[in-house]
Structure formats: C-alpha cells, structure tokens
Design an enzyme around this catalytic site. Structure first.
Site: not given
Ligand code: COA
Length: 319
Positions: A108, A243, A273
């Site tokens: 990215c 980004h 993204n």
């Molecule tokens: N819908 C509903 N629930 C979801 C979900 C979705 N699309 N995706 C994950 N969950 C759930 C998980 O299973 C978890 O459930 P649990 O508590 O029962 O285990 C809960 O939501 C929390 O998950 P978590 O991973 O802790 O959430 P988060 O607040 O960290 O958000 C992301 C997840 C992926 C949105 C976040 O971590 C993020 O944006 N990270 C960076 C990713 C990124 O930028 N990637 C590309 C880089 S170039």
C-alpha cells in the site's frame, strides 16, 4: 519534481455495507464505526488494466501532454491477473506510450516508493522530462469473502500522477522493516517434478490490531522525518493525505500531531482501502474539486505489508 496532472478510475460496481451483511455476519454499524467505510467499488466485469489505462488517460489529459511525451512509466501493483508481463507493459501499450516501464510492489506504500524512484530518475537522467506513475490495485481479489475481518476493508481502483522536472518535492522518507506475520498472502506456484518441500496458498491473512499499531507508528515517524527535514512544524502543513486504510488510523495520527480535521481530507467512506491507489485517488479528488491551492504544503503518507511505509512533503504548484 512537480505533479502536473492527476487521474483516477473506479470500477462501476458499488457494494455497500448492507450488501455485505446479506452474506456475512457483519453490519453497517460495525463496519462504519470500526473503519469509516460505507461502501467500496469492486471489480466485476472490467480488468484491472482497463482501470489503470483510464486513470492514466485522465492524468495525461489533466497534465496537457500525450502518451508519446512520456519518458518513463512506473506502475505500483500488488496483484493482477498477469504474473508476467508486468502491468506497466500492458498499460504502456493500451495508452500508446513507447517509453521504458516497470512495476514495483511496495504494497500500500507503493505510490510513495514510486515517487521516490521518479525523483531519483529526474536527478540522474538528464533526458527524462515526464514520468507517469500509476497505482492500480484489486485487493478484493486477495481476500477470502467468507472472512469478515478482511474482505469488508478493501476496494479496487487506480490512481495516476504525471510528474515533470521541478523542485516541488522537498523531502521523501521511506522505511521498510521485515515483519511478515501481521499481513501476508501466499500463493502456490506450479509444481515441478523436483519440488519436495510442503507448499500451500491461500487468501490474505491479517492481524488487524498489529497492523493498526505498525501503521500509526510508521506513519508518524515518516511524517516527523519529512517535516523536521524542512525545518517546519506540523502546523505549517496545509494538508495531510494519508493512506485510506481505516478512519481510526487517520484519526489517531491526526490527534498525535494535534491538527485540525480539515487538514486530513479522506474518502475511505466511498472506496475502502484501495491499497497503493488510495493516495493518488485522494490526490486526484482534491485536485479536481479544487481543494488544493497553489503554494499549499502537502504531506503524503502511506504504509502497507512488508512492513513498508513512506511519506513525502511537497509544495502544490498546479492550478
Ligand atoms: N463485522 C462484525 N464483526 C467483526 C468484523 C466485521 N466485519 N470483523 C471482525 N469482527 C469482530 C471480531 O471477530 C471480534 O469479535 P470477538 O470480540 O467476538 O472476537 C471483534 O469484531 C473485534 O475485532 P478486532 O479485530 O479486535 O477489531 P478492531 O477494532 O481491531 O478492528 C480492524 C478490526 C481490522 C478494522 C482494525 O484492526 C484495522 O483496521 N486494522 C488495520 C487493518 C489495515 O489497515 N490493513 C491494511 C493495511 S495496508
């Protein structure tokens, strides 16, 4: 090096959060509050090279030059249907250019890496006057569409910029550190009669919270480097174009720098993204809706798998 034209292209299919919740255990509420994404544009019937060529045409038109005027094309891409030839070679033919071209994969962060290489070309090769950078990405083809924690995040698209010799770019800082575990995808290669090791392939694997922290730290570090290098303060920057991975990442960085919201324009709600295409797509939107003013100081910053990251600081001189 100066930016003299920008362009973008999106696939026509819009997929809303509600559409995703018809086949995934997710909701508009979860996706909106955790990511800021409301919808994304997904590739359905077009090919990525079609989007790339459209973004290039738009950037060339904005720059007021033709494909024959180009001296180099750099294409940033993580995946597309061709393993070889490079996407840049395909796009070169589609737009009618004849100059040398190559692809780079810095995930990215690819736009910033491409800008740095282009800047070096201008400095080292006196016969280069115009370089086209195109970032074309289809990350939705890397995801498992049963995996709600990854597939909801991404969208497809292409963004391009035409560059010419000049001194608008003041600093570019790149950083890479090998950290595969938080974000990777492995593909299985063709078998040979001699392969004895165990091999497998699969969709994108991501540890969201780890990526979140790496992204914030790397981005803040790169931004600090380019700002300090110019002897200015964060307040002196008019716009930070980051980004578009998660609105919460953007907000965390904004708050750390203690800057006003208006300085961090974003479009993640509409596109998700789009990997390395996200910064040039945002740049093109702001160029076309005339948000950017001549003389503005702009910081671009991106991060991605690898882990790779980069930021640059430039003066906007385009009308
Ligand atoms: N819908 C509903 N629930 C979801 C979900 C979705 N699309 N995706 C994950 N969950 C759930 C998980 O299973 C978890 O459930 P649990 O508590 O029962 O285990 C809960 O939501 C929390 O998950 P978590 O991973 O802790 O959430 P988060 O607040 O960290 O958000 C992301 C997840 C992926 C949105 C976040 O971590 C993020 O944006 N990270 C960076 C990713 C990124 O930028 N990637 C590309 C880089 S170039």
């Amino acid at each position: 090096m100066n930016i003299i034209g920008t362009g973008r292209a999106h696939p026509s299919l819009t997929v809303t959060n509600d559409m995703l919740s018809t086949f995934l255990d997710t909701s508009d509420e979860w996706i909106t509050t955790r990511t800021g994404i409301k919808q994304r544009q997904l590739i359905s019937h077009v090919k990525l090279e079609d989007l790339a060529a459209e973004a290039c045409h738009n950037a060339l038109k904005d720059a007021g030059i033709s494909a024959e005027d180009l001296d180099f094309i750099i294409c940033s891409n993580v995946v597309n249907e061709y393993i070889t030839p490079s996407l840049s070679c395909i796009v070169q033919g589609m737009i009618g250019a004849t100059c040398p071209c190559f692809d780079l994969n810095s995930a990215c962060a690819g736009f910033i890496y491409a800008l740095d290489i282009a800047n070096s070309f201008f400095k080292s090769k006196s016969d280069i006057n115009h370089i086209l950078v195109v970032c074309a990405e289809e990350p939705t083809r890397m995801c498992d569409w049963q995996e709600r924690s990854t597939c909801v995040l991404f969208g497809d698209g292409a963004g391009a910029a035409v560059l010419k010799r000049g001194d608008d770019f003041k600093s570019i800082a790149l950083s890479s550190f090998s950290s595969i575990d938080p974000l990777y995808q492995i593909r299985q290669l063709e078998k040979t009669p001699f392969i004895t090791k165990e091999e497998f392939g699969g969709p994108l694997v991501m540890k969201g919270q780890d990526v979140f922290k790496l992204a914030v730290n790397a981005s803040l570090n790169d931004i600090r480097r380019v700002v300090e290098e110019n002897g200015i303060t964060y307040d002196d920057v008019d716009y930070y174009l980051l980004h578009q991975a998660n609105i919460r990442i953007i907000e965390t960085i904004r708050k750390s720098l203690d800057q006003d919201k208006v300085k961090f324009p974003h479009n993640i709600a509409n596109y998700g993204n789009t990997s390395s295409a996200s910064v040039p797509i945002l740049l093109d939107e702001l160029n076309r809706n005339q948000t950017l003013n001549r003389g503005d100081t702009i910081v671009l910053s991106a991060f991605g798998a690898g882990f790779t990251a980069g930021a640059c600081l430039l003066k906007w001189s385009k009308n």
